[in-house]
Every structure is written in C-alpha cells, then in structure tokens.
Design a protein around this motif. Structure first.
Motif, PDB file in Angstrom:
ATOM      1  N   ARG A  73      58.848  36.158  41.822  1.00  0.00           N
ATOM      2  CA  ARG A  73      58.031  36.708  40.737  1.00  0.00           C
ATOM      3  C   ARG A  73      56.544  36.531  41.059  1.00  0.00           C
ATOM      4  NH1 ARG A  73      61.125  35.945  36.867  1.00  0.00           N
ATOM      5  NH2 ARG A  73      61.047  33.673  36.824  1.00  0.00           N
ATOM      6  N   ALA A  74      56.168  35.338  41.510  1.00  0.00           N
ATOM      7  CA  ALA A  74      54.772  35.063  41.861  1.00  0.00           C
ATOM      8  C   ALA A  74      54.315  35.960  43.015  1.00  0.00           C
ATOM      9  CB  ALA A  74      54.606  33.591  42.229  1.00  0.00           C
ATOM     10  N   PHE A  75      55.186  36.174  44.003  1.00  0.00           N
ATOM     11  CA  PHE A  75      54.871  37.033  45.145  1.00  0.00           C
ATOM     12  C   PHE A  75      54.526  38.438  44.670  1.00  0.00           C
ATOM     13  CE2 PHE A  75      56.180  40.223  48.220  1.00  0.00           C
ATOM     14  CZ  PHE A  75      55.554  39.808  49.383  1.00  0.00           C
ATOM     15  N   TRP A  76      55.403  39.037  43.857  1.00  0.00           N
ATOM     16  CA  TRP A  76      55.198  40.415  43.424  1.00  0.00           C
ATOM     17  C   TRP A  76      54.014  40.546  42.476  1.00  0.00           C
ATOM     18  CZ3 TRP A  76      56.849  43.722  46.594  1.00  0.00           C
ATOM     19  CH2 TRP A  76      58.025  43.518  47.314  1.00  0.00           C
ATOM     20  N   ILE A  77      53.763  39.534  41.656  1.00  0.00           N
ATOM     21  CA  ILE A  77      52.585  39.561  40.777  1.00  0.00           C
ATOM     22  C   ILE A  77      51.314  39.527  41.620  1.00  0.00           C
ATOM     23  CG2 ILE A  77      51.266  38.190  39.103  1.00  0.00           C
ATOM     24  CD1 ILE A  77      54.019  37.458  37.829  1.00  0.00           C
ATOM     25  N   GLU A  78      51.282  38.645  42.603  1.00  0.00           N
ATOM     26  CA  GLU A  78      50.099  38.541  43.459  1.00  0.00           C
ATOM     27  C   GLU A  78      49.891  39.825  44.272  1.00  0.00           C
ATOM     28  OE1 GLU A  78      48.330  35.454  46.747  1.00  0.00           O
ATOM     29  OE2 GLU A  78      49.508  34.627  45.085  1.00  0.00           O
ATOM     30  N   PHE A  84      61.691  55.079  48.180  1.00  0.00           N
ATOM     31  CA  PHE A  84      60.830  54.257  49.027  1.00  0.00           C
ATOM     32  C   PHE A  84      60.995  52.818  48.556  1.00  0.00           C
ATOM     33  CE2 PHE A  84      59.204  58.450  49.377  1.00  0.00           C
ATOM     34  CZ  PHE A  84      58.531  58.542  50.580  1.00  0.00           C
ATOM     35  N   LYS A  85      61.136  51.886  49.500  1.00  0.00           N
ATOM     36  CA  LYS A  85      61.410  50.500  49.107  1.00  0.00           C
ATOM     37  C   LYS A  85      60.592  49.506  49.918  1.00  0.00           C
ATOM     38  CE  LYS A  85      66.041  51.344  47.420  1.00  0.00           C
ATOM     39  NZ  LYS A  85      67.465  51.070  47.557  1.00  0.00           N
ATOM     40  N   PHE A  86      60.263  48.412  49.231  1.00  0.00           N
ATOM     41  CA  PHE A  86      59.703  47.217  49.856  1.00  0.00           C
ATOM     42  C   PHE A  86      60.842  46.209  49.972  1.00  0.00           C
ATOM     43  CE2 PHE A  86      55.931  48.646  47.326  1.00  0.00           C
ATOM     44  CZ  PHE A  86      55.026  48.807  48.364  1.00  0.00           C
ATOM     45  N   PHE A  87      60.854  45.431  51.057  1.00  0.00           N
ATOM     46  CA  PHE A  87      61.838  44.361  51.200  1.00  0.00           C
ATOM     47  C   PHE A  87      61.162  43.173  51.869  1.00  0.00           C
ATOM     48  CE2 PHE A  87      64.797  41.936  53.788  1.00  0.00           C
ATOM     49  CZ  PHE A  87      65.752  41.602  52.844  1.00  0.00           C
ATOM     50  N   ILE A  88      61.463  41.985  51.353  1.00  0.00           N
ATOM     51  CA  ILE A  88      60.950  40.756  51.959  1.00  0.00           C
ATOM     52  C   ILE A  88      62.007  39.668  51.813  1.00  0.00           C
ATOM     53  CG2 ILE A  88      59.705  40.161  49.826  1.00  0.00           C
ATOM     54  CD1 ILE A  88      58.591  39.155  53.358  1.00  0.00           C
ATOM     55  N   ASP A  89      62.173  38.873  52.867  1.00  0.00           N
ATOM     56  CA  ASP A  89      63.020  37.690  52.786  1.00  0.00           C
ATOM     57  C   ASP A  89      62.344  36.580  53.591  1.00  0.00           C
ATOM     58  OD1 ASP A  89      63.655  38.185  55.497  1.00  0.00           O
ATOM     59  OD2 ASP A  89      65.707  38.821  55.060  1.00  0.00           O
ATOM     60  N   ASN A  90      63.104  35.641  54.104  1.00  0.00           N
ATOM     61  CA  ASN A  90      62.500  34.529  54.835  1.00  0.00           C
ATOM     62  C   ASN A  90      62.386  34.756  56.338  1.00  0.00           C
ATOM     63  OD1 ASN A  90      61.864  32.799  52.669  1.00  0.00           O
ATOM     64  ND2 ASN A  90      64.031  32.317  52.452  1.00  0.00           N
ATOM     65  N   LYS A  91      62.642  36.006  56.777  1.00  0.00           N
ATOM     66  CA  LYS A  91      62.555  36.320  58.200  1.00  0.00           C
ATOM     67  C   LYS A  91      61.703  37.541  58.499  1.00  0.00           C
ATOM     68  CE  LYS A  91      67.037  34.331  59.152  1.00  0.00           C
ATOM     69  NZ  LYS A  91      68.417  34.539  59.487  1.00  0.00           N
ATOM     70  N   LYS A  92      61.644  38.479  57.524  1.00  0.00           N
ATOM     71  CA  LYS A  92      60.980  39.749  57.819  1.00  0.00           C
ATOM     72  C   LYS A  92      60.525  40.436  56.539  1.00  0.00           C
ATOM     73  CE  LYS A  92      65.416  42.156  57.817  1.00  0.00           C
ATOM     74  NZ  LYS A  92      66.246  41.017  57.507  1.00  0.00           N
ATOM     75  N   SER A 127      51.394  31.092  53.061  1.00  0.00           N
ATOM     76  CA  SER A 127      50.347  31.390  54.042  1.00  0.00           C
ATOM     77  C   SER A 127      50.561  32.770  54.685  1.00  0.00           C
ATOM     78  CB  SER A 127      50.276  30.300  55.118  1.00  0.00           C
ATOM     79  OG  SER A 127      51.427  30.313  55.926  1.00  0.00           O
ATOM     80  N   TYR A 128      51.756  33.323  54.572  1.00  0.00           N
ATOM     81  CA  TYR A 128      52.037  34.665  55.091  1.00  0.00           C
ATOM     82  C   TYR A 128      51.773  35.774  54.070  1.00  0.00           C
ATOM     83  CZ  TYR A 128      54.559  32.726  59.122  1.00  0.00           C
ATOM     84  OH  TYR A 128      54.903  32.073  60.267  1.00  0.00           O
ATOM     85  N   TRP A 129      51.606  35.432  52.828  1.00  0.00           N
ATOM     86  CA  TRP A 129      51.577  36.441  51.781  1.00  0.00           C
ATOM     87  C   TRP A 129      50.517  37.517  52.005  1.00  0.00           C
ATOM     88  CZ3 TRP A 129      52.856  34.254  46.254  1.00  0.00           C
ATOM     89  CH2 TRP A 129      54.155  33.735  46.271  1.00  0.00           C
ATOM     90  N   ASP A 130      49.289  37.141  52.322  1.00  0.00           N
ATOM     91  CA  ASP A 130      48.251  38.161  52.527  1.00  0.00           C
ATOM     92  C   ASP A 130      48.612  39.112  53.669  1.00  0.00           C
ATOM     93  OD1 ASP A 130      46.507  37.622  50.438  1.00  0.00           O
ATOM     94  OD2 ASP A 130      45.392  36.130  51.588  1.00  0.00           O
ATOM     95  N   GLU A 131      49.175  38.571  54.728  1.00  0.00           N
ATOM     96  CA  GLU A 131      49.606  39.383  55.861  1.00  0.00           C
ATOM     97  C   GLU A 131      50.718  40.361  55.434  1.00  0.00           C
ATOM     98  OE1 GLU A 131      51.586  38.521  60.270  1.00  0.00           O
ATOM     99  OE2 GLU A 131      50.801  36.838  59.105  1.00  0.00           O
ATOM    100  N   PHE A 187      50.522  44.459  55.186  1.00  0.00           N
ATOM    101  CA  PHE A 187      51.569  45.250  55.847  1.00  0.00           C
ATOM    102  C   PHE A 187      52.204  46.221  54.851  1.00  0.00           C
ATOM    103  CE2 PHE A 187      56.174  45.662  56.604  1.00  0.00           C
ATOM    104  CZ  PHE A 187      56.174  46.293  57.836  1.00  0.00           C
ATOM    105  N   PHE A 188      52.616  45.721  53.695  1.00  0.00           N
ATOM    106  CA  PHE A 188      53.218  46.578  52.665  1.00  0.00           C
ATOM    107  C   PHE A 188      52.275  47.712  52.282  1.00  0.00           C
ATOM    108  CE2 PHE A 188      56.393  43.450  50.452  1.00  0.00           C
ATOM    109  CZ  PHE A 188      57.300  43.646  51.461  1.00  0.00           C
ATOM    110  N   ASN A 189      51.030  47.381  52.013  1.00  0.00           N
ATOM    111  CA  ASN A 189      50.075  48.401  51.583  1.00  0.00           C
ATOM    112  C   ASN A 189      49.862  49.454  52.666  1.00  0.00           C
ATOM    113  OD1 ASN A 189      47.899  49.444  49.735  1.00  0.00           O
ATOM    114  ND2 ASN A 189      46.674  48.934  51.538  1.00  0.00           N
ATOM    115  N   ASP A 190      49.606  49.019  53.891  1.00  0.00           N
ATOM    116  CA  ASP A 190      49.321  49.959  54.978  1.00  0.00           C
ATOM    117  C   ASP A 190      50.509  50.879  55.257  1.00  0.00           C
ATOM    118  OD1 ASP A 190      46.845  48.740  55.238  1.00  0.00           O
ATOM    119  OD2 ASP A 190      47.400  47.600  57.035  1.00  0.00           O
TER     120      ASP A 190
END
Length: 143
Positions: A12-17, A38-46, A113-117, A121-124
């Motif tokens: 929840r915090a990830f998607w809000i940020e 169109f979909k976004f996907f994130i887990d602990n590897k990619k 620490s990866y969130w901004d990266e 990536f998601f935005n671009d």
C-alpha cells in the motif's frame, strides 16, 4: 520475513508513494478493448510493465498479439526497445494469455532504497507503451 499485514501495508505504501511521485491517470484497463490491459508488476526480484491480452477466445487473443507483433519494428525504433513478446504466456493458474513486457531485474518492493528506481522504470516504460498505443489503437482494435 514480513507478516501478511506488514506485506499488505508495504505494498500500500509503495503504490501511494508511486502515485505521489507520478500523479497521473494511467491507461491500464481503459483501452476500449475487452481483456486487453496494461499492467504494472513488482515483487522481491523484479519489476515489469506489460500489455496482457486475455480474451477467452484464443483466436481473438492471437489476432491482437499478431497485430502488436506486426508493429514490433515501430515500437522498437520509436517507443521502447527490449520488449519480450510471448504469444502463449502461462499464468500461475495455468491460463494461457499473450503478454508483451519489459522487465527490470534485481529490484525489490521490500527494499525501499529501490523504490525511486522502480518508480522511474514504471513511469518511463508505461508512458512509452501508452504513447505507442495512442498512436496505433485504431489499427490494433481492427481485427
């Protein structure tokens, strides 16, 4: 390991940020093509940005996929390189869909620490896919 509640709060915090950093309305499900999203996907590897083509009618699914595949050179040259095209992509539940995606490996939703990266990536990548779709949607819809 996180508890289920901690994992949900982290997501929840990830998607809000992400929404705060890139406050815009994404196309996602609003393609005007049923089961073409169109979909976004994130887990602990990619992290991934994808176009998922999921009509129940396999012939329709393949037709949409082949339309996108026919535009591969234009997509590569004008919008986004390094897309993976998979006509028969199997979800965890065994369902076959078609998927076109780009991936960033070595990132994790659990490590802030990866969130901004990931956000960049998601935005671009999603922005590039949406610009492509805006240009070619009429051609894609015409099956």
């Amino acid at each position: 390991m996180y508890s289920r509640e901690e994992t949900q709060e982290l997501k929840r915090a990830f998607w809000i940020e992400f929404a705060e950093k890139y406050p815009r309305k994404w196309l996602l499900y609003n393609t005007k093509i049923k089961d073409f999203t169109f979909k976004f996907f994130i887990d602990n590897k990619k992290a991934q940005v994808s176009i998922d083509i999921e009509p129940k009618d396999d012939a329709k699914r393949i037709a949409y996929f082949e339309k996108l595949e026919s535009l591969k050179n234009s997509i590569d040259e004008e919008y986004l390189k390094d897309l993976v095209y998979e006509k028969n992509y199997y979800l965890e539940n065994g369902k076959a869909i078609s998927r076109i995606w780009v991936e960033k490996s070595g990132v994790s939703i659990s490590n802030k620490s990866y969130w901004d990266e990931i956000f960049d990536f998601f935005n671009d990548k999603m922005n590039a896919l949406e610009l492509f779709y805006e240009q070619y949607d009429e051609y894609i819809k015409d099956i």
